[in-house]
Structure formats: structure tokens, C-alpha cells
Design an enzyme around this catalytic site. Structure first.
Site, mmCIF file in Angstrom:
data_model
loop_
_atom_site.group_PDB
_atom_site.id
_atom_site.type_symbol
_atom_site.label_atom_id
_atom_site.label_comp_id
_atom_site.label_asym_id
_atom_site.label_seq_id
_atom_site.Cartn_x
_atom_site.Cartn_y
_atom_site.Cartn_z
ATOM 1 N N MET A 161 8.882 4.790 4.985
ATOM 2 C CA MET A 161 8.849 3.523 4.650
ATOM 3 C C MET A 161 10.129 3.132 3.773
ATOM 4 S SD MET A 161 6.574 1.952 6.184
ATOM 5 C CE MET A 161 6.757 0.411 5.568
ATOM 6 N N GLU A 162 10.382 4.227 2.874
ATOM 7 C CA GLU A 162 11.399 4.091 2.194
ATOM 8 C C GLU A 162 12.854 3.968 2.881
ATOM 9 O OE1 GLU A 162 8.272 5.008 -0.401
ATOM 10 O OE2 GLU A 162 8.993 5.817 1.346
ATOM 11 N N ASP A 194 23.877 -11.319 4.145
ATOM 12 C CA ASP A 194 24.289 -12.236 3.119
ATOM 13 C C ASP A 194 25.787 -12.255 2.660
ATOM 14 O OD1 ASP A 194 23.373 -13.697 0.723
ATOM 15 O OD2 ASP A 194 24.147 -12.230 -0.479
ATOM 16 N N LEU A 229 0.793 -1.260 0.049
ATOM 17 C CA LEU A 229 0.033 0.036 0.011
ATOM 18 C C LEU A 229 0.852 1.267 -0.007
ATOM 19 C CD1 LEU A 229 -2.896 -1.221 2.318
ATOM 20 C CD2 LEU A 229 -2.652 -1.308 -0.138
ATOM 21 N N CYS A 230 2.075 0.989 -0.376
ATOM 22 C CA CYS A 230 2.920 2.380 -0.242
ATOM 23 C C CYS A 230 2.905 2.863 -1.729
ATOM 24 C CB CYS A 230 4.415 1.982 -0.188
ATOM 25 S SG CYS A 230 4.967 1.760 1.309
ATOM 26 N N HIS A 231 2.861 4.221 -1.732
ATOM 27 C CA HIS A 231 2.859 4.897 -3.290
ATOM 28 C C HIS A 231 4.104 5.083 -3.795
ATOM 29 C CE1 HIS A 231 -0.669 6.763 -0.833
ATOM 30 N NE2 HIS A 231 -1.457 6.886 -1.915
#
Length: 156
Positions: free
Chosen positions: A113-114, A128, A75-77
């Protein structure tokens, strides 16, 4: 506490409409760290990891992740990011690598969020690249440090 914005009156998930919100300069800063064995940190510091430059590759992975956040979080733009910076601090006293991501845009919605995605993917990349020598690494403390713009700080 305010209500959740990603659910409609019937409880169905939806993307928030930001069309009427003004475009403002927005900044978010997030951090996190990965704890490891001292020998693993020494490998990162010396640049002798078998897979290459751990922090250089993790930096690029974090930047790429910030740009792909809307592909990963449903739901992120999708946003036109104007800046993504991913920095690392080697903390030998606690045998860890701290990652700080700063993300900026000019738009109707924030970039926290980014910034969080950049930190998490950068730390996953460290994991990793070093897991062959240290399978016990732990990521922790992923959080937003600062959010500016919009309602939080309309002057920016």
C-alpha cells in the site's frame, strides 16, 4: 480466492491484528505512468516547467506519501519504513513518465500500500505541476510489480 481480512464475522470493518505475526524483511515495488502531450514531456525533460523541477518535487511527494499511507488509507497499519525509493523513466516513444516506487520495512505486515501510494501521489504531483500546459494527462497502469517477505517469500 481467500476471504477479505478487513471485515469481521458481522461484516464490520476492522484493522487486521498483526501482533502475532513475525517481523520479517518486506519489500514492495509498484509502478504507474502518466501519459501526456509530447510538448509536456519535453518541458519536463528540459527542466523548464514554471513550477520548477517536476520530477524532483514528484520524487519527494512520493516519498512523503509512502510515509503517510496509514493517514490516508483508513485500515493500513502505521509502519516504520526503512527505505523508500521513487524513480522515473521518461518514455518519449509513448509520451509518458513511468514511476517506480520501492518500499522496505522490517515488520509484521507488507508495504504494498505504501508503494502504491508513493506512485499515485508522485504521478499526481507531475499532473499538478504540468496541468497548466496539458489538461489531458492520464494516469494508468498503477499496480504492484513485486511483493517480498512474509508468506509471499519467507526467506527474505
Amino acid at each position: 480466492m481467500s476471504s477479505l481480512t478487513h471485515f469481521d464475522a458481522q461484516g464490520q470493518a476492522h484493522m487486521v491484528d498483526v501482533g502475532a505475526k513475525p517481523a520479517t524483511h518486506r519489500i514492495a515495488v509498484a509502478e504507474g505512468r502518466i501519459i501526456m502531450q509530447p510538448a509536456t514531456l519535453a518541458i519536463i525533460q528540459s527542466g523548464t516547467a514554471k513550477k520548477g523541477d517536476v520530477l524532483g518535487i514528484a520524487r519527494i511527494a512520493g516519498i512523503m506519501a509512502a510515509k503517510k499511507t496509514s493517514d490516508l488509507i483508513p485500515l493500513c497499519h502505521p509502519l516504520a519504513l526503512t527505505r523508500v525509493a521513487v524513480e522515473f523513466d521518461l518514455l518519449s516513444d509513448v509520451s509518458s513518465v513511468r514511476c517506480v516506487a520501492t518500499v522496505e520495512t522490517v515488520g509484521p505486515t507488507g508495504v504494498e500500500m505504501e508503494a502504491l501510494t508513493a506512485v499515485q501521489v508522485a504521478l499526481l504531483t507531475v499532473y499538478d505541476m504540468c496541468k497548466a500546459v496539458d489538461k489531458g494527462m492520464v494516469m494508468e497502469g498503477i499496480r504492484v510489480l513485486e511483493k517480498l517477505g512474509g508468506k509471499t517469500n519467507p526467506s527474505r
